[in-house]
Design a protein around this motif. Structure first.
Motif, PDB file in Angstrom:
ATOM      1  N   GLN A   4       0.829  -1.206   0.000  1.00  0.00           N
ATOM      2  CA  GLN A   4       0.000   0.000   0.000  1.00  0.00           C
ATOM      3  C   GLN A   4       0.864   1.258   0.000  1.00  0.00           C
ATOM      4  N   GLN A   5       1.935   1.232   0.771  1.00  0.00           N
ATOM      5  CA  GLN A   5       2.827   2.393   0.810  1.00  0.00           C
ATOM      6  C   GLN A   5       3.467   2.624  -0.549  1.00  0.00           C
ATOM      7  N   LEU A   7       2.189   1.786  -3.389  1.00  0.00           N
ATOM      8  CA  LEU A   7       1.170   2.294  -4.289  1.00  0.00           C
ATOM      9  C   LEU A   7       0.984   3.800  -4.107  1.00  0.00           C
ATOM     10  N   LYS A   8       1.020   4.246  -2.851  1.00  0.00           N
ATOM     11  CA  LYS A   8       0.876   5.678  -2.603  1.00  0.00           C
ATOM     12  C   LYS A   8       2.055   6.459  -3.152  1.00  0.00           C
TER      13      LYS A   8
END
Length: 1490
Positions: A4-5, A7-8
């Motif tokens: 997720q990190q 992706l951000k």
């Protein structure tokens, strides 16, 4: 969370990368948890959900393919899951072994195999290799799962090696590396296949690795892989990654960036080129390109290698902290070119020294972090050299400008704008000219003409190119210079273009495609430049002083900045330039500048490579000479041009020879007379054999025992081969010490003969046999290390490898083991019978064994003895030490006496052994002797321990003196030792405890060593005394005559490939000295065939000749010991052979030598001499011969560093100089006599009898202060020789013509210098018709004798002969023959004899050579000298002339051959007509005496 990190942070550039992270996450979970656990099932469901979601956004076809692959992979269960992963891990290990393998020097073997060659630079590679492959492709296939087995990858590795060996020559480095890669792969493959772990255990280990990776966290691994991929901008590896993909990613990263020296990736290089250009242009926006700071930075940043690749690219940015965390631990002050650029932009640098300090800091950081042999390290060294050279140039430029660059700000603003506009125009013009050359195509075919000019030739394929071409240039370099504003003017680019075309024409033959393309491109360039018109004048032109400095590279203050090499070059140049003769005339004046094309157009037709001293000086000032030899080559070319163009009797010809001699003497004084050091191959071979022998004889086991000790007991003669001469290690040692071995294979044969005899004569389980095998194996290992597997010494001995030894040992064991088993069986039975016999014997009492009472222990004198104890037994003699016996049985007889039976242990002094053998301290040997002893003879207890326990344990309650160690058993019958592998003695009752400190392994010499050493010294002294005065004979390898069948052989001849003649072994391909009559040195011949007929031996082959046997210019230089392959092939009897020698090609002469030929008998040959046209032409190499296996090949020793042979002057140089000096000395004598005669006869001064040269003008005196004597012809008094001179005067028509023509030209051009006059005189003489030249020669013959007539005062003898009478008092020079008016008859014959006044001085008569020959040839037996009767009987059809004889015919008598076929036929016809006219005259006038 990690995904997720990322992706951000938008770190995913591709869906496949995201898929790889999710796949890694779920695979780690499934590997860690059990299949029936909830976590495992959740991972499977989430993976399926991800794939379904992905299919909605990705193309269906690709998604289904990936889904099938992954689902099939997952459905295999836990046991099947590890199978593909295990294969991938194995393949990665194999690839890693190949990719990181290095040679002993640390060089990466796989460097040239990581990427395919460039299609631009190696187009022929893809024409030859149909299936190209590299390690990068193999890595990708592993990543993609293409390989289903190890065998599939092995096929690609084989293809990789096969391609390299097909394209490259055998023996090249790439060829060797290909074999090494294949060998490394096979070894690693065998290691994996023969691993002790089973497949199941390997799968368990793979699963445990996956579990461990789960413990470390799936996100960290995923981040590492993606981070590496993102940071490296790797566009090749966007595929799915497994749990074991991290190591492969590192390998593929190394494959992409590890090879810094390859020559490919043209597209990538072009991309980097554009990127570098944009950055360079951006920095110019805030800094003036003329700023020294910018120039130094740009020089470093734009530094390229020989292939045009940007080598500063790794220094643009600092290394990634994620990939190289240790870099920032080692390097405390990191810096890159980007930081230096920022500091430049912020104007933080005030001086060049500050900028240089930061650049050096960057370089030192790289050198500290990288190993010395790495590619980065080599780049640093190159860039540091470039930076230092540029800084010196900028410093010199600042010294020269001296403040001229200081201008006002207003002026600089307007001036800079003007300069920028003019600079852009100039750059645009250069781009147009460059594109004109780049886009030029051949009419008709459309072929691009510049293809072969884009990049310089490969040093590997064309090594001679860089020896011939001193200034390589290509279009890629010119384009780089245009882009980076390296050209200050358009002329500089044009000069580089011309240099490139000139190089192409110089290296390639006239008429070749490259030669014609260069000519056409240069023509296109000129036309395009003419079309553009002249460039507008630039007002901001630098001072001539600055221009000179920038062009030459050396400031006018050269003494301050000259390097040692520049000082040597300057010394050579000044020595040639300032040399003067006895009269102070400077000989180099005529060589300072080339003649203009308008004056001597034919000079540039005759001379293909014109050069003068001004050009040599400019090259010297521009640092284009790397050594003295390169300058000497240009000087020699200049002198050779002078000798080629000018007549051999001219003064320029003589001056060229003298200056040539001065040049060579100066070089000899500077560099020394010694040639490049040639290693002494004989000493090197003897040293190699000595080191090999010492290493083998000193080879020890882990406990310090020499393996050769046991072999010293081997007999010198094998009983199975009694006729062979005795051979032992002692005999071999003496041969080695006396340097009797000249061949490694002979030394190996002797060593192996001793070792194989030891194996034959001993059992396979004996110590001697095992030591012999170990020594033989160690011999092969050390031999290969010393020879470097043929890189240092190429010998037939290297063909026997460890593999052959293992096969021989296995074969030998199969033959001997059944016999040894049978022998052991018989021996055990015999020992059993002997033991029973000794036990049954009743001794003196005759008691039966039935009365014995056996027990496990017994007491004696308050001591208890058990079976297995070791005891001291009373010796038979009191002088001996107590015996050591191991108790195996105890009993008591009926008389009550106690007995023991056991094995006896011998001390070293109780065995038979050589004095060289060493033993462990307190060592004893288990013997084959068993006996019984009364217990009453026991003196005490002791302990014998096995060698494996002795050093670690110690017995309780025993003194150290009573503790012994046993390592081997001793056989008294065979007197041999054998190591004990298994300790089978009875268990002792003694208790052992560990030692506090393990004992050191110490071996001591035998007790017999000292006495034997004294005897050996005495024996050696007697041997040395007996050998005084004897010569050492070299050992020769056994050879045999090798016959060969010849299909086209003559009957009765027996042909051989190898033959012994007069105790000299010869083979086809050998070179020999041949007796030559009338020559200083014997000729050299090569044996191409040899045969025996009727008991006599013959050979046939070509003949090599020495330089003095060829026709060449005296200025030509030759290598020392150079010979030439002639067109002559002869059949010679072997009785004319004086000895053996060797003729090597140029490449072999520099790099290697045969070991059995003395250096004095080694010759070099790189050219063929054609006798017909007297030309020397280089060829590719000497002929090589393929012989049968029975022929013994020569051993070749390769130098570690190629030698550099020097050239020496022609043997004709000194001789020709002496001849010309003698001739000109005679002419000087004639001039002096003429001056004396002019002083005595005053009238002669007003009307000289000979035409005199006018005195040179003042301008001429500066260059040529002395009028050369050869310019005045010989007079009548010229026949008088100088005192002490003993040489004949050879008068020539050229000298007479020179005296007349020089006066004519001097009158027309009084301001011409002496050199210009000499060139014009030479031109007129060459243009003169042949009959006119003959006429001058006739005039010389008439003028030599005073009987023809001496001119009266006021009259010219030449005017009388030519029919020209000038008015009195007028000193007009007479014209040369053919210019007389028609009204004045030429050569009028007076009707009455002409009487002339006698000469003023008494003169000695000088006869012509023809007259002298006539007088000497007179005899009483013949009325005539010539054989006129044979001449009259000669007919055209009976006479056959060779080409050489035809070339000597007087063809200049006739203007053309007319209607005849050849000039020879025309001359025959002329002879017939002359004979016919002669006979007609005789008949007409009735001349009977004719």
């Amino acid at each position: 969370m990690k995904i997720q990190q990322k992706l951000k942070m938008e770190e995913y550039d591709d869906v496949n990368v995201l898929t790889a992270d999710f796949q890694l996450l779920f695979n780690n979970a499934k590997a860690y948890y059990k299949p029936d656990s909830p976590e495992y099932k959740a991972a499977c469901k989430l993976w399926e959900l991800y794939l379904r979601t992905k299919n909605e956004f990705v193309q269906k076809g690709d998604a289904e393919e990936d889904d099938d692959d992954e689902e099939g992979h997952d459905n295999q269960g836990n046991s099947e899951l590890s199978s593909p992963g295990y294969l991938k891990e194995i393949l990665e290990q194999l690839l890693e072994a190949v990719a990181v393998a290095t040679n002993p020097s640390g060089r990466l073997i796989s460097e040239l195999f990581q990427k395919l060659p460039s299609k631009v630079q190696y187009p022929d590679y893809y024409a030859i290799i149909k299936e190209p492959i590299d390690l990068k492709t193999i890595a990708q296939r592993i990543q993609n799962g293409t390989y289903k087995s190890i065998h599939a990858m092995a096929k690609d590795i084989d293809l990789l090696a096969k391609n390299a060996k097909t394209y490259n020559e055998p023996g090249s480095q790439v060829f060797k590396d290909a074999n090494a890669i294949k060998k490394i792969f096979n070894m690693k493959k065998a290691e994996i296949e023969h691993s002790e772990l089973a497949k199941s255990s390997l799968r368990i280990r793979t699963a445990s690795n996956l579990a461990a990776s789960k413990l470390t966290g799936p996100s960290s691994q995923g981040k590492g892989s993606v981070g590496d991929e993102r940071n490296s901008s790797n566009k090749y590896y966007r595929n799915k990654r497994s749990a074991q993909g991290d190591r492969l990613s590192a390998i593929t990263m190394a494959l992409q960036y590890g090879s810094e020296s390859d020559e490919d990736a043209a597209l990538a290089a072009a991309a980097r080129y554009e990127e570098g250009e944009s950055e360079a242009e951006s920095i110019t926006s805030f800094m003036d390109t003329s700023n020294p700071l910018y120039q130094l930075y740009d020089t470093v940043r734009s530094c390229r290698n020989n292939q045009g690749q940007l080598i500063s690219e790794p220094f643009f940015h600092l290394p990634s902290k994620k990939k190289y965390p240790d870099y920032y631990q080692q390097i405390k002050t990191p810096i890159s070119l980007q930081q230096i650029r920022t500091k430049l932009k912020n104007h933080e640098y005030e001086t060049l020294d500050q900028l240089e300090a930061d650049l050096n800091l960057m370089f030192e950081n790289a050198k500290r972090y990288n190993v010395p042999n790495s590619a980065i390290y080599k780049r640093v060294l190159k860039m540091q050299q470039v930076m230092q050279a540029k800084k010196k140039e900028l410093a010199r430029r600042d010294d020269i400008e001296d403040g001229d660059s200081m201008i006002s700000s207003a002026t600089s603003d307007t001036g800079s704008s003007k300069r920028k506009s003019k600079k852009n125009i100039r750059k645009q013009r250069m781009k147009i000219l460059y594109n004109a050359v780049l886009e030029a195509r051949e009419p008709g075919t459309g072929r691009r003409l510049c293809d072969l000019f884009m990049v310089k030739p490969s040093k590997k394929d064309y090594p001679d190119y860089y020896k011939i071409i001193l200034e390589p240039m290509d279009l890629k370099m010119i384009e780089h210079n245009i882009r980076n504003d390296k050209y200050a003017a358009e002329e500089a680019m044009i000069e580089d273009m011309k240099l490139m075309f000139r190089n192409a024409r110089h290296y390639n033959e006239e008429g070749s495609q490259v030669y014609n393309d260069a000519h056409m491109l240069e023509k296109i360039l000129k036309e395009k430049r003419k079309e553009l018109g002249p460039l507008a004048e630039d007002d901001d032109v630098a001072s001539p002083k600055l221009k000179l400095s920038r062009k030459s590279g050396i400031s006018p203050k050269k003494s301050k900045y000259m390097t040692p090499m520049q000082q040597k070059l300057n010394e050579v140049y000044e020595a040639v330039k300032n040399y003067t003769d006895k009269r102070g005339r400077r000989l180099s004046a005529i060589f300072l500048r080339l003649p203009s094309r308008s004056e001597l157009p034919d000079y540039y037709v005759t001379i293909k490579k014109p050069v003068d001293m001004e050009k040599i000086r400019s090259h010297m000032m521009a640092n284009k000479y790397q050594d003295i030899d390169s300058m000497v080559e240009d000087f020699v070319m200049m002198f050779n041009n002078a000798c080629t163009y000018n007549e051999p009797e001219s003064l320029i010809y003589k001056d060229a020879l003298v200056l040539h001699k001065v040049l060579l003497e100066t070089r000899r004084e500077i560099e020394g007379d010694e040639d490049s050091h040639v290693p002494n191959v004989t000493l090197l071979i003897q040293e190699l054999i000595h080191n090999l022998f010492v290493s083998v004889m000193s080879h020890q086991d882990d406990e310090g025992r020499c393996y050769s000790d046991s072999l010293a007991e081997i007999p010198a003669v094998d009983p199975n081969f009694p006729n062979k001469p005795p051979l032992t290690f002692d005999i071999i040692r003496k041969n080695v010490e006396n340097n009797r071995y000249r061949r490694l294979d002979l030394f190996q044969e002797n060593m192996f003969e001793v070792l194989e005899r030891a194996r034959r004569m001993n059992r396979t389980d004996s110590e001697i046999y095992e030591d012999a095998v170990e020594l033989q194996q160690f011999f092969i290992k050390i031999r290969d290390e010393l020879c470097k597997n043929g890189e240092i010494l190429l010998s037939p001995a290297l063909s026997y490898t460890t593999k052959h030894l293992h096969n021989d040992v296995e074969k030998e064991k199969k033959e001997k083991l059944p016999k040894e088993i049978e022998e052991d069986k018989l021996k055990r039975e015999e020992e059993k019978r002997e033991a029973e016999k000794s036990e049954d014997s009743s001794g003196s009492a005759g008691l039966s064994s039935l009365h014995r009472t056996y027990s496990q222990d017994c007491s004696f004198k308050n001591s208890m003895y058990h079976v297995g104890d070791y005891v001291y037994v009373e010796p038979a003699e009191t002088s001996l030490q107590p015996h050591i016996v191991c108790i195996e049985r105890l009993w008591e007889d009926s008389a009550g006496e106690k007995w023991l039976y056991g094995c006896w242990f011998y001390r070293p002094n109780e065995t038979f052994h050589l004095a060289t053998r060493k033993f462990l301290e307190k060592e004893v040997f288990k013997s084959d002797y068993y006996s019984k002893v009364p217990v009453s003879k026991i003196l005490g207890k002791c302990v014998v321990m096995f060698v494996k326990e002795y050093f670690k344990l110690c017995p309780e309650n025993f003194r150290d003196e009573d503790v012994y160690v046993c390592e081997s058993r001793y056989s008294a019958k065979t007197k041999s030792f054998k190591k004990i592998k298994l300790w089978t003695m009875p268990v002792s009752s003694v208790r052992f405890v560990p030692r506090d400190v393990p004992l050191p392994v110490v071996r001591v010499a035998s007790v017999f060593a000292n006495t034997d050493k004294v005897d050996e010294e005495k024996h050696s002294e007697t041997l040395e005394d007996s050998k005084v005065g004897e010569s050492i004979l070299h050992l020769e390898k056994d050879k045999e005559d090798v016959p060969v069948e010849m299909s086209n052989g003559e009957p009765g001849c027996h042909y051989f490939e190898q033959l012994c003649y007069n105790d000299m072994w010869l083979k086809v391909g050998d070179c020999v000295f041949i007796k030559s009559h009338g020559l200083v040195r014997p000729r050299v011949g090569r044996i191409e065939k040899m045969w025996v007929r009727d008991g006599a031996a013959y050979f046939f082959g070509p003949i090599f000749i020495h330089p003095e046997e060829t026709e060449h210019e005296p200025t030509k230089m030759f290598y020392k010991k150079e010979v030439f392959l002639s067109n002559l092939e002869e059949t010679c009897p072997m009785t004319c052979i004086l000895g053996k020698c060797v003729v090597l090609s140029f490449k072999d002469f520099l790099s290697c030598r045969p070991t059995e030929i003395s250096e004095n008998d080694v010759f070099l040959c790189e050219s063929r001499y054609n006798e017909s046209d007297k030309q020397m032409k280089k060829f590719k190499g000497l002929k090589r011969f393929s012989l049968s296996a029975k022929v013994v090949d020569d051993e070749i020793y390769y130098f570690r560093k190629p030698i550099v042979p020097q050239k020496e002057p022609s043997p004709l140089l000194e001789k020709k100089i002496q001849q010309l000096e003698a001739k000109f000395a005679e002419l000087e004598g004639g001039d002096e006599d003429m001056e004396e005669m002019g002083e005595e006869e005053g009238d002669m001064a007003e009307t000289p009898s000979m035409p005199q040269l006018q005195a040179p003008l003042a301008s001429d005196l500066d260059i040529m202060p002395y009028t050369p004597p050869q310019s005045t012809p010989k007079s009548v008094k010229g026949s008088t020789k100088k005192e002490g001179s003993k040489r004949k005067i050879n008068m020539s028509g050229y000298i007479l013509f020179s005296s007349e023509m020089r006066a004519v030209i001097k009158a027309q051009h009084p301001d011409y210098s002496f050199g210009e006059l000499s060139r014009l005189v030479g031109t007129e003489w060459r243009n003169l018709e042949a009959n006119k030249k003959a006429e001058y020669e006739g005039v010389i013959g008439q003028n030599v004798s005073p009987m023809v007539g001496t001119p009266a005062p006021g009259a010219s003898p030449f005017g009388q002969q030519m029919g020209i009478l000038g008015p009195p008092g007028q000193q007009a020079p007479p014209p040369y023959p053919g210019q007389s008016p028609a009204s004045q008859p030429v050569m009028q014959q007076p009707s009455t004899p002409m009487f002339v006044s006698p000469p003023p001085k008494t003169q000695r008569l000088l006869h012509s050579e023809a007259y002298l020959k006539y007088i000497e040839g007179l005899s009483a037996e013949s009325n005539s000298i010539s054989k006129w009767d044979q001449t009259l009987a000669a007919r055209r059809r009976d006479v056959h002339l060779s080409k050489e004889q035809e070339s000597r015919l007087p063809s200049h008598w006739l203007k053309s051959k007319g209607a005849h076929t050849t000039m020879a036929d025309a001359l025959w016809r002329l002879r017939d007509l002359m004979l016919r006219d002669t006979l007609n005259i005789r008949q007409a006038y009735n001349l009977e005496n004719v």
